[in-house]
Design an enzyme around this catalytic site. Structure first.
Site, mmCIF file in Angstrom:
data_model
loop_
_atom_site.group_PDB
_atom_site.id
_atom_site.type_symbol
_atom_site.label_atom_id
_atom_site.label_comp_id
_atom_site.label_asym_id
_atom_site.label_seq_id
_atom_site.Cartn_x
_atom_site.Cartn_y
_atom_site.Cartn_z
ATOM 1 N N LEU A 238 -2.088 -3.243 3.039
ATOM 2 C CA LEU A 238 -1.163 -3.016 1.943
ATOM 3 C C LEU A 238 -1.627 -1.779 1.184
ATOM 4 O O LEU A 238 -2.807 -1.672 0.838
ATOM 5 C CB LEU A 238 -1.130 -4.216 0.982
ATOM 6 C CG LEU A 238 -0.390 -5.469 1.441
ATOM 7 C CD1 LEU A 238 -0.550 -6.576 0.394
ATOM 8 C CD2 LEU A 238 1.083 -5.175 1.666
ATOM 9 N N ASP A 239 -0.722 -0.839 0.918
ATOM 10 C CA ASP A 239 -1.066 0.350 0.149
ATOM 11 C C ASP A 239 -1.516 -0.045 -1.250
ATOM 12 O O ASP A 239 -1.143 -1.122 -1.757
ATOM 13 C CB ASP A 239 0.130 1.295 0.054
ATOM 14 C CG ASP A 239 0.484 1.923 1.398
ATOM 15 O OD1 ASP A 239 -0.412 2.004 2.264
ATOM 16 O OD2 ASP A 239 1.647 2.332 1.573
#
EC number: 5.4.99.25
Length: 301
Positions: A37-38
């Protein structure tokens, strides 16, 4: 300690940071995650612990669900709000709800994507974001993805002041799908620049946002000795496979890597002994052969 932990990753930290915190809290180094996940994206980040790391491919194969927001009228270098604005197409009037819905439908099904420059995809041994930060360009490989559902979830909001329109969405995708790129592609279908302005992963590896445990909650469970309440057994990742409870003789056989003849017809089965997952076997030539072994697996905590 073996199992699967559905962790909630907040915005502002990387997935690697989340793993670091979990290692520190649990006191175990062998922890991996199933899908990055960024930093500006929050949501479910399933962590595989101990022998559970062998289940990562299975967790990733289950697909993911996101909710988020798309803003029309400008684009950035990173395809989200972290990047610099590189294009502006101010809207003089809003798109209708039907036009927006049609654009989302156009990107449903089996699609081809080109990964964003600011991504971890490797080309010639270097990650794309390394090229991007160095101001270099490189040919990006096409990737196939599946979008099984892509729907608008609220009424679009138009701003005549800055010429933008934003709306929220829910999307169900296969592994490796770039939601940032989906937002940009929706804009291209409408003929305007677009950006992903917010994103939350609400389901991954079969776990929902409601099941996810925050880092602070994990700390509390560790202090209270109740980790068994939040760390799920490994076989939850294989819940869709038929379960076979082994006899003592069968367990002895698989302990030596032997094939089994089972009264099953499915491509894969999960083998349990004394209530614990011990192996995943696959069917081949009318026999079941080892696929994944978890012989040292005991109760998850």
């Amino acid at each position: 300690m073996n199992g699967i932990l559905p962790l909630y990753k907040p915005t502002g930290i990387t997935s690697a940071d989340a793993v670091y915190h979990a290692r520190k809290i649990l006191g175990i180094k062998k922890i991996g995650h199933s899908g990055t996940l960024d930093p500006n994206v929050d949501g479910v980040l399933p962590l595989a612990i101990g022998a559970g790391t062998k289940a990562v491919p299975q967790l990733m194969a289950s697909g993911k669900v996101y909710t988020g927001e798309i803003t029309l009228g400008f684009a950035t270098t990173t395809e989200d709000l972290d990047g610099e604005v590189v294009d502006k197409t101010p809207l003089t009037q809003p798109f209708t709800a039907d036009q927006l819905d049609a654009a989302l439908t156009a990107w449903t099904g089996n699609i081809t994507q080109i990964p964003p420059m600011f991504s971890a995809v490797k080309v010639n041994g270097r990650r794309l974001y390394e090229y991007a930060r160095a101001g270099e360009t490189v040919k990006r490989p096409e990737r196939q993805a599946t979008v099984s559902q892509f729907t608008r979830t609220d009424e679009p909001v138009f701003s005549a002041t800055d010429g933008t329109q934003r709306f929220r969405f829910e999307v169900h995708v296969s592994k490796g799908t770039y939601i940032r790129t989906l937002a940009v592609d929706v804009g291209k279908t409408l003929g305007v620049a677009a950006v992903m302005s917010q994103l939350t992963r609400v389901k991954s590896g079969g776990f929902t946002l409601k099941q996810a445990v925050s880092i602070e909650q994990l700390k509390a469970h560790a202090a209270a000795g109740t980790l068994a309440d939040v760390i799920q057994p490994i076989d939850i990742a294989f819940a869709d496979l038929p379960q076979v409870d082994l006899t003592v003789e069968q367990f002895e056989a698989i302990s030596h890597g032997r094939f089994l003849s089972l009264d099953q017809q499915t491509p894969r089965v999960r083998l349990h002994f004394a209530g614990v997952l011990k192996a995943i076997y696959r069917r081949e030539d009318d026999q079941y052969r080892p696929d994944l072994m978890f012989l040292a697996n005991e109760k998850n905590v």
